[in-house]
Design a protein around this motif. Structure first.
Motif, PDB file in Angstrom:
ATOM      1  N   GLY A 163      42.564  -9.370  24.743  1.00  0.00           N
ATOM      2  CA  GLY A 163      41.183  -9.521  24.263  1.00  0.00           C
ATOM      3  C   GLY A 163      40.583  -8.220  23.773  1.00  0.00           C
ATOM      4  N   ASN A 164      40.807  -7.117  24.508  1.00  0.00           N
ATOM      5  CA  ASN A 164      40.249  -5.831  24.097  1.00  0.00           C
ATOM      6  C   ASN A 164      40.809  -5.376  22.759  1.00  0.00           C
ATOM      7  OD1 ASN A 164      38.819  -5.840  26.441  1.00  0.00           O
ATOM      8  ND2 ASN A 164      39.564  -3.872  27.183  1.00  0.00           N
ATOM      9  N   LEU A 165      42.103  -5.614  22.539  1.00  0.00           N
ATOM     10  CA  LEU A 165      42.703  -5.215  21.273  1.00  0.00           C
ATOM     11  C   LEU A 165      42.124  -6.035  20.118  1.00  0.00           C
ATOM     12  CD1 LEU A 165      44.742  -3.506  19.709  1.00  0.00           C
ATOM     13  CD2 LEU A 165      46.475  -5.246  20.175  1.00  0.00           C
ATOM     14  N   ARG A 166      41.895  -7.332  20.352  1.00  0.00           N
ATOM     15  CA  ARG A 166      41.331  -8.183  19.303  1.00  0.00           C
ATOM     16  C   ARG A 166      39.956  -7.676  18.871  1.00  0.00           C
ATOM     17  NH1 ARG A 166      43.079 -12.579  22.270  1.00  0.00           N
ATOM     18  NH2 ARG A 166      40.947 -13.017  22.972  1.00  0.00           N
ATOM     19  N   ILE A 167      39.080  -7.447  19.850  1.00  0.00           N
ATOM     20  CA  ILE A 167      37.734  -6.954  19.521  1.00  0.00           C
ATOM     21  C   ILE A 167      37.833  -5.538  18.951  1.00  0.00           C
ATOM     22  CG2 ILE A 167      35.481  -6.338  20.467  1.00  0.00           C
ATOM     23  CD1 ILE A 167      35.874  -8.542  22.542  1.00  0.00           C
ATOM     24  N   GLY A 168      38.746  -4.740  19.516  1.00  0.00           N
ATOM     25  CA  GLY A 168      38.914  -3.360  19.059  1.00  0.00           C
ATOM     26  C   GLY A 168      39.346  -3.269  17.610  1.00  0.00           C
ATOM     27  N   THR A 169      40.236  -4.177  17.171  1.00  0.00           N
ATOM     28  CA  THR A 169      40.678  -4.138  15.766  1.00  0.00           C
ATOM     29  C   THR A 169      39.529  -4.462  14.819  1.00  0.00           C
ATOM     30  OG1 THR A 169      41.493  -6.413  16.001  1.00  0.00           O
ATOM     31  CG2 THR A 169      43.108  -4.656  16.194  1.00  0.00           C
ATOM     32  N   ILE A 170      38.649  -5.399  15.224  1.00  0.00           N
ATOM     33  CA  ILE A 170      37.488  -5.732  14.376  1.00  0.00           C
ATOM     34  C   ILE A 170      36.531  -4.544  14.305  1.00  0.00           C
ATOM     35  CG2 ILE A 170      35.460  -7.232  14.174  1.00  0.00           C
ATOM     36  CD1 ILE A 170      37.162  -9.396  15.652  1.00  0.00           C
ATOM     37  N   LEU A 171      36.251  -3.930  15.461  1.00  0.00           N
ATOM     38  CA  LEU A 171      35.356  -2.773  15.478  1.00  0.00           C
ATOM     39  C   LEU A 171      35.963  -1.583  14.737  1.00  0.00           C
ATOM     40  CD1 LEU A 171      34.034  -2.913  19.166  1.00  0.00           C
ATOM     41  CD2 LEU A 171      32.916  -3.731  17.089  1.00  0.00           C
ATOM     42  N   THR A 172      37.291  -1.432  14.819  1.00  0.00           N
ATOM     43  CA  THR A 172      37.971  -0.355  14.088  1.00  0.00           C
ATOM     44  C   THR A 172      37.848  -0.573  12.581  1.00  0.00           C
ATOM     45  OG1 THR A 172      39.557  -0.087  15.888  1.00  0.00           O
ATOM     46  CG2 THR A 172      40.157   0.871  13.788  1.00  0.00           C
ATOM     47  N   PHE A 173      37.938  -1.833  12.158  1.00  0.00           N
ATOM     48  CA  PHE A 173      37.749  -2.177  10.741  1.00  0.00           C
ATOM     49  C   PHE A 173      36.356  -1.743  10.280  1.00  0.00           C
ATOM     50  CE2 PHE A 173      36.305  -4.993   7.371  1.00  0.00           C
ATOM     51  CZ  PHE A 173      37.392  -5.021   6.507  1.00  0.00           C
ATOM     52  N   ILE A 174      35.338  -2.057  11.077  1.00  0.00           N
ATOM     53  CA  ILE A 174      33.959  -1.691  10.713  1.00  0.00           C
ATOM     54  C   ILE A 174      33.787  -0.171  10.743  1.00  0.00           C
ATOM     55  CG2 ILE A 174      31.543  -1.894  11.435  1.00  0.00           C
ATOM     56  CD1 ILE A 174      32.341  -4.719  12.505  1.00  0.00           C
ATOM     57  N   LEU A 175      34.434   0.489  11.725  1.00  0.00           N
ATOM     58  CA  LEU A 175      34.390   1.954  11.790  1.00  0.00           C
ATOM     59  C   LEU A 175      35.002   2.557  10.526  1.00  0.00           C
ATOM     60  CD1 LEU A 175      33.948   4.639  13.276  1.00  0.00           C
ATOM     61  CD2 LEU A 175      36.139   4.291  14.409  1.00  0.00           C
ATOM     62  N   GLY A 176      36.173   2.031  10.092  1.00  0.00           N
ATOM     63  CA  GLY A 176      36.789   2.502   8.848  1.00  0.00           C
ATOM     64  C   GLY A 176      35.887   2.272   7.654  1.00  0.00           C
ATOM     65  N   PHE A 177      35.223   1.112   7.641  1.00  0.00           N
ATOM     66  CA  PHE A 177      34.270   0.771   6.573  1.00  0.00           C
ATOM     67  C   PHE A 177      33.194   1.849   6.470  1.00  0.00           C
ATOM     68  CE2 PHE A 177      30.971  -1.356   4.316  1.00  0.00           C
ATOM     69  CZ  PHE A 177      31.519  -2.454   3.663  1.00  0.00           C
ATOM     70  N   GLY A 178      32.592   2.197   7.633  1.00  0.00           N
ATOM     71  CA  GLY A 178      31.517   3.177   7.645  1.00  0.00           C
ATOM     72  C   GLY A 178      31.997   4.593   7.420  1.00  0.00           C
ATOM     73  N   LEU A 179      33.132   4.960   8.044  1.00  0.00           N
ATOM     74  CA  LEU A 179      33.660   6.327   7.939  1.00  0.00           C
ATOM     75  C   LEU A 179      34.064   6.647   6.510  1.00  0.00           C
ATOM     76  CD1 LEU A 179      34.830   9.013   8.971  1.00  0.00           C
ATOM     77  CD2 LEU A 179      36.893   7.783   9.623  1.00  0.00           C
ATOM     78  N   PHE A 180      34.985   5.849   5.948  1.00  0.00           N
ATOM     79  CA  PHE A 180      35.474   6.136   4.600  1.00  0.00           C
ATOM     80  C   PHE A 180      34.429   5.800   3.542  1.00  0.00           C
ATOM     81  CE2 PHE A 180      39.472   5.706   6.963  1.00  0.00           C
ATOM     82  CZ  PHE A 180      40.107   6.883   6.572  1.00  0.00           C
ATOM     83  N   GLY A 181      33.620   4.753   3.811  1.00  0.00           N
ATOM     84  CA  GLY A 181      32.575   4.385   2.849  1.00  0.00           C
ATOM     85  C   GLY A 181      31.547   5.481   2.680  1.00  0.00           C
ATOM     86  N   SER A 182      31.046   6.034   3.806  1.00  0.00           N
ATOM     87  CA  SER A 182      30.030   7.084   3.715  1.00  0.00           C
ATOM     88  C   SER A 182      30.633   8.398   3.233  1.00  0.00           C
ATOM     89  CB  SER A 182      29.330   7.277   5.061  1.00  0.00           C
ATOM     90  OG  SER A 182      30.252   7.622   6.070  1.00  0.00           O
ATOM     91  N   THR A 183      31.907   8.653   3.582  1.00  0.00           N
ATOM     92  CA  THR A 183      32.582   9.864   3.084  1.00  0.00           C
ATOM     93  C   THR A 183      32.764   9.775   1.569  1.00  0.00           C
ATOM     94  OG1 THR A 183      33.768  10.062   5.179  1.00  0.00           O
ATOM     95  CG2 THR A 183      34.625  11.326   3.339  1.00  0.00           C
ATOM     96  N   PHE A 184      32.944   8.568   1.065  1.00  0.00           N
ATOM     97  CA  PHE A 184      33.130   8.341  -0.373  1.00  0.00           C
ATOM     98  C   PHE A 184      31.807   8.420  -1.131  1.00  0.00           C
ATOM     99  CE2 PHE A 184      32.746   4.998  -3.647  1.00  0.00           C
ATOM    100  CZ  PHE A 184      33.654   5.447  -4.584  1.00  0.00           C
TER     101      PHE A 184
END
Length: 531
Positions: free
Chosen positions: A279-300
């Motif tokens: 369960g933690n990995l499932r939620i973690g992968t979704i949150l990691t996706f959003i983190l990547g969205f914000g990290l690379f999106g704002s860096t771009f």
């Protein structure tokens, strides 16, 4: 129970102490930095590449696309490849492949040679990121894994920010091949350190050639490769108005469905989807996706905004993000210590999402045509705090209830989702800015009514300015209208960027309640309770 004890012993056999752990940690961080920096370092060199290699803008964009596609294909297969060849051997081979292809990239004589070598470089680089995370996780005892992820996070978070200013410096003072040559000495050192210090876990029997999940590899490559191409080229090709984008979207969807079916029914899958039962990995992968969205999106988005609207150089735009990176780097060991002391990961992550919302809303408020570097400083420091609070807790949570070989498989999922999140973020943000700019222009034009006194004054002022420079009455009037069109487009674009930051902030705020569903991770537990 016997199997659990065996897993514990395997984990313990990989834990290192003292000098060896320091060396292994430095090696892994170096490799993670190499891979991440090379994702963004080429952005500022594209114009120079285009000029020296005689390529079009569309052609040179493949330098980024080829690397990204290779990355997302290899990342999910990394755990399986490590088992087949041994982690140390696979890690060392990936560093060598990355280093050699860096040399070849710098010596490319035409654009398609460069694209080919970048694809090969991405094949090596994709393995570096996930394997480095797995190695760092396993060389630290369980109670110190929060600190391990903090150390790893410094490389992952700082890397995208270092790329543009480093690339700008090398291009301005040397030439574009040096953005690749700089990898060579680091790669050589990392290879030797890996061979002499990194251990491989004891895996089971290797698969024979006829047992390898070849169809899984083909379906994975078609799914993520097509998806990455669609995300990279969708906006410039007008999305689903283009037949290539439509075709590859269908290939990606069909590839995903068949890939999931294949991996669930095949005896030796290339990617173990069953690990997502955690369960933690499932939620973690979704949150990691959003983190990547914000990290690379704002860096771009920030370098694009400062260069296109404020007229900054590539180097200045890259340097702007340094305070944010330094803040994140300073936050990492603090977050690691908090996790070691038992502070709940989900509360830290929830705080990170809230702080990132504050940063996004602050950027929304301060953006004007006259915004200076001093105005960006504190919002970007807040961004650094938010990313520090997000990265370590989310990564630790994702892997916290996994053991043994499942750690590598979990790291592969989070690595892929972070990369795909970044790709989605850049694609969606680029599209939003383009579409909203056009809509804002349509909305603003009715306000430029020639019958209004203020508008007449502005037109007369511009016209007199151009007449004073020697233009005729008709020429000065045309120049005036062109200038006002430019002002309207600039205002339209600024409003679009403001809206992007506002919606990015709302996305992060919406995540807060979901974080609270996560079970408590084993950031401070003993071996027995972990099982």
């Amino acid at each position: 129970m016997a199997q659990a004890q065996a897993n514990i012993q395997d984990d313990d056999s990989l834990v290192e102490y003292g000098f060896r752990r320091v060396i292994i940690t430095i090696t892994a961080i170096l490799c993670a930095l190499l891979e991440i920096i090379d994702t963004t370092i080429v952005n500022v060199a594209l114009n120079d590449m285009r000029g020296s290699l005689g390529a079009t803008l569309t052609d040179v964009a493949w330098v980024i696309t080829a690397y990204a596609i290779a990355n997302v294909i290899v990342i999910p297969m990394t755990s399986w490849l490590s088992k087949q060849f041994g982690r140390r051997n696979y890690f060392a081979a990936s560093i060598i492949l990355f280093t050699v292809s860096s040399f070849l990239c710098g010596n490319a004589t035409n654009i398609w040679e460069l694209v080919t070598f970048r694809f090969i470089q991405g094949m090596g680089g994709g393995a570096l990121l996930v394997t480095a995370q797995t190695i760092i996780t396993e060389v630290y005892p369980i109670k110190k894994r929060g600190m391990a992820q903090a150390i790893y996070g410094m490389g992952v978070i700082v890397g995208p920010t270092l790329g543009p200013p480093l690339g700008g410096y090398l291009v301005d003072n040397f030439s574009w091949p040096y953005i690749f040559y700089i990898n060579i000495p680091i790669g050589i050192v990392a290879t030797f350190l890996t061979i002499f210090f990194v251990k491989s876990p004891k895996y089971g029997e290797k698969l024979k050639v006829n047992q390898v999940d070849w169809w899984g590899i083909i379906l994975l490559a078609s799914f993520v490769g097509s998806l990455q191409f669609v995300l990279e080229h969708g906006q410039q090709d007008d999305w689903f108005e283009d037949s290539m984008i439509v075709s590859l979207s269908l290939v990606s969807i069909l590839g995903l469905i068949l890939f999931i079916w294949r991996e669930l029914v095949y005896e030796n899958p290339i990617v173990n989807l069953r690990v997502l039962k955690d369960g933690n990995l499932r939620i973690g992968t979704i949150l990691t996706f959003i983190l990547g969205f914000g990290l690379f999106g704002s860096t771009f988005i920030i370098p694009i905004y400062t260069q296109s609207i404020l007229g900054w150089t590539a180097t200045d735009a890259g340097l702007l993000l340094i305070p944010s990176s330094i803040t994140t780097g300073l936050m990492m060991p603090i977050i690691g210590k908090l996790l070691e002391r038992g502070v709940s990961q989900k509360y830290l992550a929830a705080g990170g999402f809230i702080i990132f919302f504050v940063y996004s809303y602050w950027m929304y408020v301060l953006m004007t045509p006259d915004t200076g570097s001093e105005h960006f400083f504190w919002p970007l420091v807040v961004r650094g705090v938010g990313l520090g609070l997000l990265f370590v807790p989310i990564t630790t949570l994702s892997l916290s209830t996994l053991r043994g070989k499942n750690i590598g498989e979990g790291a592969a999922f989070t690595g892929m989702m972070r990369q795909l999140g970044g790709s989605f973020g850049i694609a969606i943000i680029t599209t939003m800015v383009s579409r909203w700019t056009q809509q804002n222009r349509i909305d603003l034009i009715p306000n430029i009514n020639p019958n209004k006194f203020q508008v007449q004054q502005r037109i007369n002022a511009f016209q007199q300015m151009f007449i004073s420079k020697g233009f005729s009455i008709n020429e000065s009037l045309n120049k005036t209208y062109q200038t006002m069109e430019g002002i309207i487009m600039k205002q339209s674009t600024i409003i679009a960027y403001m809206d992007v930051f506002l919606y990015l902030g709302i996305l992060f705020l919406v995540c807060v309640p979901f974080v609270l569903f996560i079970k408590k991770g084993s950031n401070k537990t003993d071996h027995a309770s972990a099982h």
